[in-house]
Design an enzyme around this catalytic site. Structure first.
Site, PDB file in Angstrom:
ATOM      1  N   LYS A 209       0.764  -1.279  -0.114  1.00 14.34           N
ATOM      2  CA  LYS A 209      -0.026   0.020   0.017  1.00 14.34           C
ATOM      3  C   LYS A 209       0.873   1.188  -0.012  1.00 14.34           C
ATOM      4  CE  LYS A 209      -2.678  -0.464   3.394  1.00 14.34           C
ATOM      5  NZ  LYS A 209      -3.500   0.332   4.559  1.00 14.34           N
TER       6      LYS A 209
ATOM      7  N   ARG B 265      11.911 -10.177   6.482  1.00 11.92           N
ATOM      8  CA  ARG B 265      12.284  -8.828   6.968  1.00 11.92           C
ATOM      9  C   ARG B 265      13.089  -8.994   8.285  1.00 11.92           C
ATOM     10  NH1 ARG B 265       8.168  -4.243   6.393  1.00 11.92           N
ATOM     11  NH2 ARG B 265       7.261  -5.154   8.261  1.00 11.92           N
TER      12      ARG B 265
ATOM     13  N   ARG C  50     -12.019   1.618   8.301  1.00 12.81           N
ATOM     14  CA  ARG C  50     -11.821   0.185   8.688  1.00 12.81           C
ATOM     15  C   ARG C  50     -12.965  -0.622   9.063  1.00 12.81           C
ATOM     16  NH1 ARG C  50      -5.782   0.075  11.254  1.00 12.81           N
ATOM     17  NH2 ARG C  50      -4.799   0.249   9.435  1.00 12.81           N
TER      18      ARG C  50
ATOM     19  N   ARG D 227      11.557  -8.138  14.012  1.00  9.97           N
ATOM     20  CA  ARG D 227      10.775  -7.466  14.837  1.00  9.97           C
ATOM     21  C   ARG D 227       9.330  -8.436  15.154  1.00  9.97           C
ATOM     22  NH1 ARG D 227       8.204  -2.258  12.202  1.00  9.97           N
ATOM     23  NH2 ARG D 227       7.170  -3.926  11.403  1.00  9.97           N
TER      24      ARG D 227
ATOM     25  N   ARG E 213      -1.956 -11.008  12.549  1.00 10.36           N
ATOM     26  CA  ARG E 213      -2.306  -9.405  12.001  1.00 10.36           C
ATOM     27  C   ARG E 213      -3.195  -9.918  10.607  1.00 10.36           C
ATOM     28  NH1 ARG E 213       2.930  -6.805  10.737  1.00 10.36           N
ATOM     29  NH2 ARG E 213       1.708  -5.158  10.342  1.00 10.36           N
TER      30      ARG E 213
END
Length: 227
Positions: free
Chosen positions: A19, A127, A93, A160, A171
């Site tokens: 995004k 990542r 949302r 992370r 998520r």
């Protein structure tokens, strides 16, 4: 003199769907103001505005920020953009937020990035970061020279919590549950345009072509090869 139409767009997509990259390209080519509800929230909390303090009280308790607070935050920002083209990111949302937005302005289009969850999972869990410098590595396309080690300092890289596989799965599931009704709401209104794919660079030309049918490209560079 006929004024060009104003662009009122919403971009939706799960975390890690690209995004940010797509939004930046829309800003560049179509001269829109990118309004991220997350950035707006952080800014208000940092400045300790009334709505920022209120929102922080919910976050500190580990609770979701109620619809009325998020709506108040975003709509008050939009009031100052009545003569601007804008792209909303991170709002609405919920259907309640979408209905509140409808009462204030007419949305032209809702861009939905339909990227498979497996692709996103691979992308995010690959990542790793060097905490001291903020350098980011991706095991897929930008790996460190030595596994688990920062190229410059030789210090260990960390993942992370947000990028750990179990957190990413949660998520994505939360996003799916929360936003499915919103996508359906806009689909029924005929405003939803979904773009499917696994690579941002392959999805972007389709989004560009679609927006180009509605609004002129205002970027100075040759728009035949949009980047």
């Amino acid at each position: 003199m006929v004024l060009p139409p104003l662009l009122r767009a919403v971009i939706m997509g799960p975390p890690g769907s690209g995004k940010g990259t797509i939004s930046a390209r829309i800003v560049k080519h179509f001269g829109v103001k990118h309004l991220s509800s997350g950035d707006l929230l952080r800014d208000n909390m940092q400045k300790e505005t009334e709505v920022g303090i209120l929102a922080k009280s919910y976050i500190d308790q580990g609770q979701l920020i109620p619809d009325n607070i998020m709506t108040r935050l975003v709509l008050s920002e939009l009031k100052g953009l009545d003569q601007s083209n804008w792209l909303l990111d991170g709002f609405p949302r919920t259907v309640v937020q979408a209905e509140a937005l409808d009462k204030e302005c007419q949305i032209d289009t809702v861009i939905d990035l339909d990227v498979p969850f497996e692709t996103i999972k691979c992308r995010l869990t690959a990542r790793w970061i060097h905490p001291a410098s903020g350098r980011v590595y991706n095991l897929e396309f930008n790996p460190p020279k030595a596994q688990g080690i920062d190229d410059i300092t030789g210090e260990p890289l960390v993942q992370r919590n947000d990028d750990k596989p179990e957190t990413v799965t949660k998520r994505l599931q939360a996003y799916d549950a929360q936003t499915k009704p919103v996508l359906e709401y806009y689909r029924e209104k005929g405003l939803l345009k979904s773009f499917s794919g696994t690579e941002t660079n392959k999805i972007w030309p389709h989004i560009y072509s679609f927006l180009k049918t509605k609004f002129p490209d205002v970027s100075k560079k040759d728009s035949a090869t949009p980047r």
